[in-house]
Motif scaffolding. Structure first.
Motif, mmCIF file in Angstrom:
data_model
loop_
_atom_site.group_PDB
_atom_site.id
_atom_site.type_symbol
_atom_site.label_atom_id
_atom_site.label_comp_id
_atom_site.label_asym_id
_atom_site.label_seq_id
_atom_site.Cartn_x
_atom_site.Cartn_y
_atom_site.Cartn_z
ATOM 1 N N THR A 141 22.104 -29.268 22.919
ATOM 2 C CA THR A 141 20.680 -29.293 23.239
ATOM 3 C C THR A 141 19.882 -28.826 22.030
ATOM 4 O OG1 THR A 141 20.759 -27.044 24.141
ATOM 5 C CG2 THR A 141 21.056 -28.876 25.701
ATOM 6 N N VAL A 142 18.637 -29.262 21.978
ATOM 7 C CA VAL A 142 17.749 -28.920 20.863
ATOM 8 C C VAL A 142 16.411 -28.473 21.425
ATOM 9 C CG1 VAL A 142 16.528 -29.812 18.835
ATOM 10 C CG2 VAL A 142 18.869 -30.560 19.298
ATOM 11 N N THR A 143 15.856 -27.408 20.853
ATOM 12 C CA THR A 143 14.496 -26.995 21.175
ATOM 13 C C THR A 143 13.701 -26.905 19.878
ATOM 14 O OG1 THR A 143 15.047 -24.629 21.067
ATOM 15 C CG2 THR A 143 15.195 -25.710 23.229
ATOM 16 N N LEU A 144 12.411 -27.184 19.983
ATOM 17 C CA LEU A 144 11.493 -27.078 18.854
ATOM 18 C C LEU A 144 10.345 -26.183 19.292
ATOM 19 C CD1 LEU A 144 10.438 -27.833 16.061
ATOM 20 C CD2 LEU A 144 9.477 -29.921 17.054
ATOM 21 N N ASP A 145 10.235 -25.028 18.662
ATOM 22 C CA ASP A 145 9.225 -24.030 19.039
ATOM 23 C C ASP A 145 9.301 -23.717 20.529
ATOM 24 O OD1 ASP A 145 8.320 -23.990 16.384
ATOM 25 O OD2 ASP A 145 6.949 -25.660 16.760
ATOM 26 N N GLY A 146 10.538 -23.658 21.050
ATOM 27 C CA GLY A 146 10.766 -23.297 22.445
ATOM 28 C C GLY A 146 10.732 -24.442 23.430
ATOM 29 N N ALA A 147 10.306 -25.628 23.000
ATOM 30 C CA ALA A 147 10.227 -26.788 23.896
ATOM 31 C C ALA A 147 11.457 -27.671 23.712
ATOM 32 C CB ALA A 147 8.960 -27.590 23.621
#
Length: 226
Positions: A141-147
């Motif tokens: 999984t990947v998150t960007l700035d928590g999203a």
């Protein structure tokens, strides 16, 4: 247990080693020729290759060179050639160890375990971070700035490969080899398209990059905006 590939043309030796190594708990595939072995290695990505030199379609030294061009899979040479100069030449060409026939399955197994111990290295961090990007390797999984960022399996593999080398320029040829497992080049357009999709999902463009930076004529790198 290790996943092994045995490239050996002699059916008697191949059969004996297959049985003996499987009895020692390894999962073993076998190929009787060089090109079949190369295809199997690229498709199955074994933990280690045991390579005979006297193959019917190509000398094992040439196969070793081809393997090293596209892969870092450990290779143990197993052959009747016992000249010191030949051993040195093969080790310099990228072989990880060398065992001279005749040898016992126990000797080969000990060398396999020793090579794998040397190559184990430290375990990869379960989460790779580059700036606001967090890549959970185990959960994929990947998150960007928590999203959350929804990626396809190939997009994740591409981002993961770059995140293992933050700030390092990676060539498209290397990406095709390591992410797509396509040896000896391929369609650069494949990499370009997936990079475009990945950029869009990260909220950036090639003209205004934040994380994915193209180095014209060389490749691409992943780096933090800061």
């Amino acid at each position: 247990m290790a996943r092994l590939l045995l490239i050996e043309d002699d059916p008697a030796i191949r059969g004996t080693l297959l049985r003996a190594l499987r009895e020692r708990g390894h999962a073993v595939a076998a190929s009787p020729a060089a090109m079949d072995g190369l295809q199997t290695a690229l498709a199955e990505r074994p933990d280690l290759i045991v390579l005979d030199l006297g193959l019917p379609d190509l000398d094992g030294r040439e196969l070793l060179r081809m393997l090293r061009a596209v892969s870092a899979i450990p290779v143990i040479i197993a052959t009747a050639r016992d000249e010191e100069t030949e051993m040195v030449r093969l080790l310099d060409a990228g072989a990880d160890d060398y065992v001279v026939k005749p040898f016992t399955a126990a000797q080969l197994d000990a060398r396999i375990r020793a090579v794998l111990r040397r190559g184990a290295g430290p375990a990869e961090s379960p989460v790779l971070t580059v700036g606001g990007l967090a890549i959970d390797v185990a959960a994929r999984t990947v998150t960007l700035d928590g999203a959350n960022v929804e990626l396809s399996p190939r997009e994740f593999d591409l981002l993961h490969h770059l995140a293992q080398r933050p700030g390092q320029v990676v060539t498209k040829r290397d990406l095709l080899s390591e992410v797509w497992q396509v040896p000896y080049g391929g369609a650069d357009k494949t990499v370009d398209v997936h990079l475009s999709w990945l950029r869009r999902k990260l909220g950036e463009t090639a003209q205004e990059p934040r994380y994915l930076h193209t180095v014209r004529g060389v490749g691409v790198k992943l780096s933090s905006p800061s």
